[in-house]
Design a protein around this motif. Structure first.
Motif, PDB file in Angstrom:
ATOM      1  N   ASP A  85       0.850  -1.201   0.000  1.00 49.19           N
ATOM      2  CA  ASP A  85       0.000   0.000   0.000  1.00 49.19           C
ATOM      3  C   ASP A  85       0.884   1.248   0.000  1.00 49.19           C
ATOM      4  OD1 ASP A  85      -1.854   2.165   0.856  1.00 49.19           O
ATOM      5  OD2 ASP A  85      -3.250   0.502   1.116  1.00 49.19           O
ATOM      6  N   THR A  86       0.601   2.152  -0.933  1.00 51.38           N
ATOM      7  CA  THR A  86       1.436   3.355  -1.051  1.00 51.38           C
ATOM      8  C   THR A  86       1.351   4.246   0.188  1.00 51.38           C
ATOM      9  OG1 THR A  86      -0.370   4.452  -2.246  1.00 51.38           O
ATOM     10  CG2 THR A  86       1.371   3.432  -3.568  1.00 51.38           C
ATOM     11  N   ILE A  87       0.244   4.175   0.936  1.00 50.49           N
ATOM     12  CA  ILE A  87       0.140   4.963   2.172  1.00 50.49           C
ATOM     13  C   ILE A  87       1.168   4.472   3.174  1.00 50.49           C
ATOM     14  CG2 ILE A  87      -1.331   5.483   4.163  1.00 50.49           C
ATOM     15  CD1 ILE A  87      -3.732   5.400   2.245  1.00 50.49           C
ATOM     16  N   ARG A  88       1.249   3.163   3.348  1.00 46.71           N
ATOM     17  CA  ARG A  88       2.239   2.593   4.270  1.00 46.71           C
ATOM     18  C   ARG A  88       3.659   2.951   3.831  1.00 46.71           C
ATOM     19  NH1 ARG A  88       2.659  -3.787   6.121  1.00 46.71           N
ATOM     20  NH2 ARG A  88       4.840  -3.756   6.784  1.00 46.71           N
ATOM     21  N   LEU A  89       3.927   2.837   2.546  1.00 43.07           N
ATOM     22  CA  LEU A  89       5.253   3.152   2.024  1.00 43.07           C
ATOM     23  C   LEU A  89       5.596   4.629   2.210  1.00 43.07           C
ATOM     24  CD1 LEU A  89       5.062   1.093  -1.302  1.00 43.07           C
ATOM     25  CD2 LEU A  89       6.443   0.543   0.718  1.00 43.07           C
ATOM     26  N   THR A  90       4.602   5.503   2.009  1.00 43.31           N
ATOM     27  CA  THR A  90       4.843   6.947   2.125  1.00 43.31           C
ATOM     28  C   THR A  90       5.009   7.363   3.581  1.00 43.31           C
ATOM     29  OG1 THR A  90       3.503   7.268   0.137  1.00 43.31           O
ATOM     30  CG2 THR A  90       4.000   9.230   1.418  1.00 43.31           C
ATOM     31  N   LEU A  91       4.321   6.690   4.485  1.00 45.84           N
ATOM     32  CA  LEU A  91       4.500   6.959   5.917  1.00 45.84           C
ATOM     33  C   LEU A  91       5.916   6.614   6.364  1.00 45.84           C
ATOM     34  CD1 LEU A  91       1.120   5.726   7.446  1.00 45.84           C
ATOM     35  CD2 LEU A  91       2.041   8.052   7.579  1.00 45.84           C
ATOM     36  N   ASN A  92       6.493   5.594   5.748  1.00 44.12           N
ATOM     37  CA  ASN A  92       7.813   5.119   6.159  1.00 44.12           C
ATOM     38  C   ASN A  92       8.963   5.805   5.430  1.00 44.12           C
ATOM     39  OD1 ASN A  92       6.625   3.325   7.949  1.00 44.12           O
ATOM     40  ND2 ASN A  92       6.542   1.673   6.450  1.00 44.12           N
ATOM     41  N   GLY A  93       8.675   6.517   4.343  1.00 38.72           N
ATOM     42  CA  GLY A  93       9.751   7.181   3.613  1.00 38.72           C
ATOM     43  C   GLY A  93       9.309   7.680   2.260  1.00 38.72           C
ATOM     44  N   ASN A  94      10.279   7.985   1.416  1.00 37.98           N
ATOM     45  CA  ASN A  94       9.988   8.553   0.099  1.00 37.98           C
ATOM     46  C   ASN A  94       9.563   7.513  -0.932  1.00 37.98           C
ATOM     47  OD1 ASN A  94      10.673  11.118   1.055  1.00 37.98           O
ATOM     48  ND2 ASN A  94      12.799  10.931   0.390  1.00 37.98           N
ATOM     49  N   GLU A  95       9.720   6.231  -0.600  1.00 37.76           N
ATOM     50  CA  GLU A  95       9.442   5.183  -1.576  1.00 37.76           C
ATOM     51  C   GLU A  95       8.014   5.238  -2.103  1.00 37.76           C
ATOM     52  OE1 GLU A  95       9.592   0.278  -1.942  1.00 37.76           O
ATOM     53  OE2 GLU A  95      10.249   1.269  -0.090  1.00 37.76           O
ATOM     54  N   GLY A  96       7.092   5.636  -1.230  1.00 37.27           N
ATOM     55  CA  GLY A  96       5.685   5.651  -1.618  1.00 37.27           C
ATOM     56  C   GLY A  96       5.337   6.640  -2.707  1.00 37.27           C
ATOM     57  N   ILE A  97       6.175   7.676  -2.906  1.00 36.15           N
ATOM     58  CA  ILE A  97       5.848   8.664  -3.947  1.00 36.15           C
ATOM     59  C   ILE A  97       6.802   8.577  -5.134  1.00 36.15           C
ATOM     60  CG2 ILE A  97       4.777  10.253  -2.320  1.00 36.15           C
ATOM     61  CD1 ILE A  97       7.245  11.984  -2.442  1.00 36.15           C
ATOM     62  N   GLU A  98       7.747   7.663  -5.071  1.00 36.50           N
ATOM     63  CA  GLU A  98       8.641   7.480  -6.219  1.00 36.50           C
ATOM     64  C   GLU A  98       7.842   6.931  -7.403  1.00 36.50           C
ATOM     65  OE1 GLU A  98      11.743   4.994  -4.746  1.00 36.50           O
ATOM     66  OE2 GLU A  98      12.767   6.612  -3.681  1.00 36.50           O
ATOM     67  N   GLY A  99       8.108   7.470  -8.566  1.00 40.87           N
ATOM     68  CA  GLY A  99       7.365   7.055  -9.748  1.00 40.87           C
ATOM     69  C   GLY A  99       6.106   7.857  -9.977  1.00 40.87           C
ATOM     70  N   THR A 100       5.792   8.794  -9.072  1.00 37.77           N
ATOM     71  CA  THR A 100       4.625   9.669  -9.229  1.00 37.77           C
ATOM     72  C   THR A 100       5.104  11.065  -9.632  1.00 37.77           C
ATOM     73  OG1 THR A 100       4.623  10.474  -6.945  1.00 37.77           O
ATOM     74  CG2 THR A 100       3.482   8.390  -7.383  1.00 37.77           C
ATOM     75  N   SER A 101       4.140  11.945  -9.931  1.00 38.70           N
ATOM     76  CA  SER A 101       4.506  13.325 -10.279  1.00 38.70           C
ATOM     77  C   SER A 101       5.185  14.015  -9.096  1.00 38.70           C
ATOM     78  CB  SER A 101       3.266  14.108 -10.703  1.00 38.70           C
ATOM     79  OG  SER A 101       2.284  14.092  -9.677  1.00 38.70           O
ATOM     80  N   ALA A 102       4.754  13.672  -7.869  1.00 37.57           N
ATOM     81  CA  ALA A 102       5.392  14.237  -6.678  1.00 37.57           C
ATOM     82  C   ALA A 102       6.802  13.698  -6.527  1.00 37.57           C
ATOM     83  CB  ALA A 102       4.560  13.908  -5.440  1.00 37.57           C
ATOM     84  N   GLY A 103       6.999  12.439  -6.896  1.00 38.60           N
ATOM     85  CA  GLY A 103       8.314  11.825  -6.776  1.00 38.60           C
ATOM     86  C   GLY A 103       9.365  12.503  -7.635  1.00 38.60           C
TER      87      GLY A 103
END
Length: 285
Positions: free
Chosen positions: A156-174
């Motif tokens: 889940d990208t929420i879990r990944l984003t809570l733990n670090g930058n990995e959750g937004i990598e590959g997105t426009s924010a990333g």
């Protein structure tokens, strides 16, 4: 307590205030600014993510993503549905949301987080800091735990984003993520040297206020700040449009319109002298 204030502006119009001392090293300032920059990206992504989570539940495994009705109708899949089930139109989440009460709590956390991310804080002279942003991150982590005590799935990208930058990598924010080791800070077309202190670049006046730009290395000096702000530009455009409309109406009006005016009536003066200016024939108004 007086501080040096740096207004970090992005090309998108987003901005935030950062306070530091003229005695701090530029390296420390840049690292803190990059931490704030990346935290703001993560928080903005999380706000949208937990709103979707509230409505549609956790994310499906990547190999199971797809529209539920298609899966049921054509693939014979059995979709697990809770009492708050709403099919995710993107097909990325299970559809098993959290219900109205928890959704309301999540929305309050979202609004609270959006307030600290708002560019309006620049006009209100409210600076942002790493501890303030980490506090909002913890609030989001807490509300996610309330909604799913057993935790979100590891993908889940929420879990990944809570733990670090990995959750937004590959997105426009990333794409906007910066590296604290290599990012550059520019003020007035001059780059901050990491081996110096703030005073070497801005002087020793702790009441200094400047506009700064953060960017990836090698991009060169950023474009100069526009002399006219977007708000001023809009006001000027509205003013010019109004003037053009007035000129257009004047040009379209008949050239002999003035002949219908009382001052253009050759007999008006004569009637006024006789006291007959307001006399009307019976039945006329």
């Amino acid at each position: 307590k007086t501080m040096v204030v740096i207004n970090i502006k992005k090309d998108t119009g987003d901005s935030f205030l950062y306070e530091t001392s003229c005695e701090n090293s530029n390296d420390l300032v840049i690292r803190e600014l990059v931490t704030i920059w990346n935290l703001r990206l993560r928080l903005r992504q999380l706000v949208g993510g937990i709103r979707e989570m509230a409505m549609y539940g956790p994310m499906k495994p990547p190999d199971k993503a797809g529209l539920d009705d298609i899966e049921e109708k054509y693939n014979g899949a059995v979709i697990e549905k809770n009492q708050f089930y709403q099919a995710d139109p993107s097909g990325a989440r299970t559809g098993c949301g959290v219900g109205p009460q928890l959704t309301e709590t999540i929305e309050k956390v979202c609004i609270d987080t959006e307030a600290i991310l708002s560019s309006d804080n620049v006009q209100r002279k409210i600076a942002v800091s790493v501890p303030k942003l980490l506090e909002k991150l913890d609030l989001i982590r807490g509300v996610v735990t309330m909604a799913f005590p057993m935790g979100l799935p590891e993908w889940d990208t929420i879990r990944l984003t809570l733990n670090g930058n990995e959750g937004i990598e590959g997105t426009s924010a990333g794409v906007e993520l910066l590296d604290p080791e290599t990012a550059e800070l520019w003020v007035a077309s001059r780059m901050f040297d990491r081996n110096q202190i703030v005073a070497d670049r801005l002087g020793r006046n702790d009441k200094t206020k400047v506009i700064g730009k953060l960017q990836k290395p090698g991009a060169g000096p950023p474009g100069r700040e526009a002399a006219v702000s977007e708000e001023e530009k809009k006001a000027m455009m509205a003013f010019y449009f109004k003037k053009q409309e007035e000129q257009k109406r004047m040009a379209e009006s008949s050239e002999d319109d003035y002949l219908h005016s009382s001052w253009a009536d050759p007999k008006q003066l004569q009637r006024s002298l006789r006291g007959q200016g307001d006399i009307r024939a019976p039945g006329l108004r």
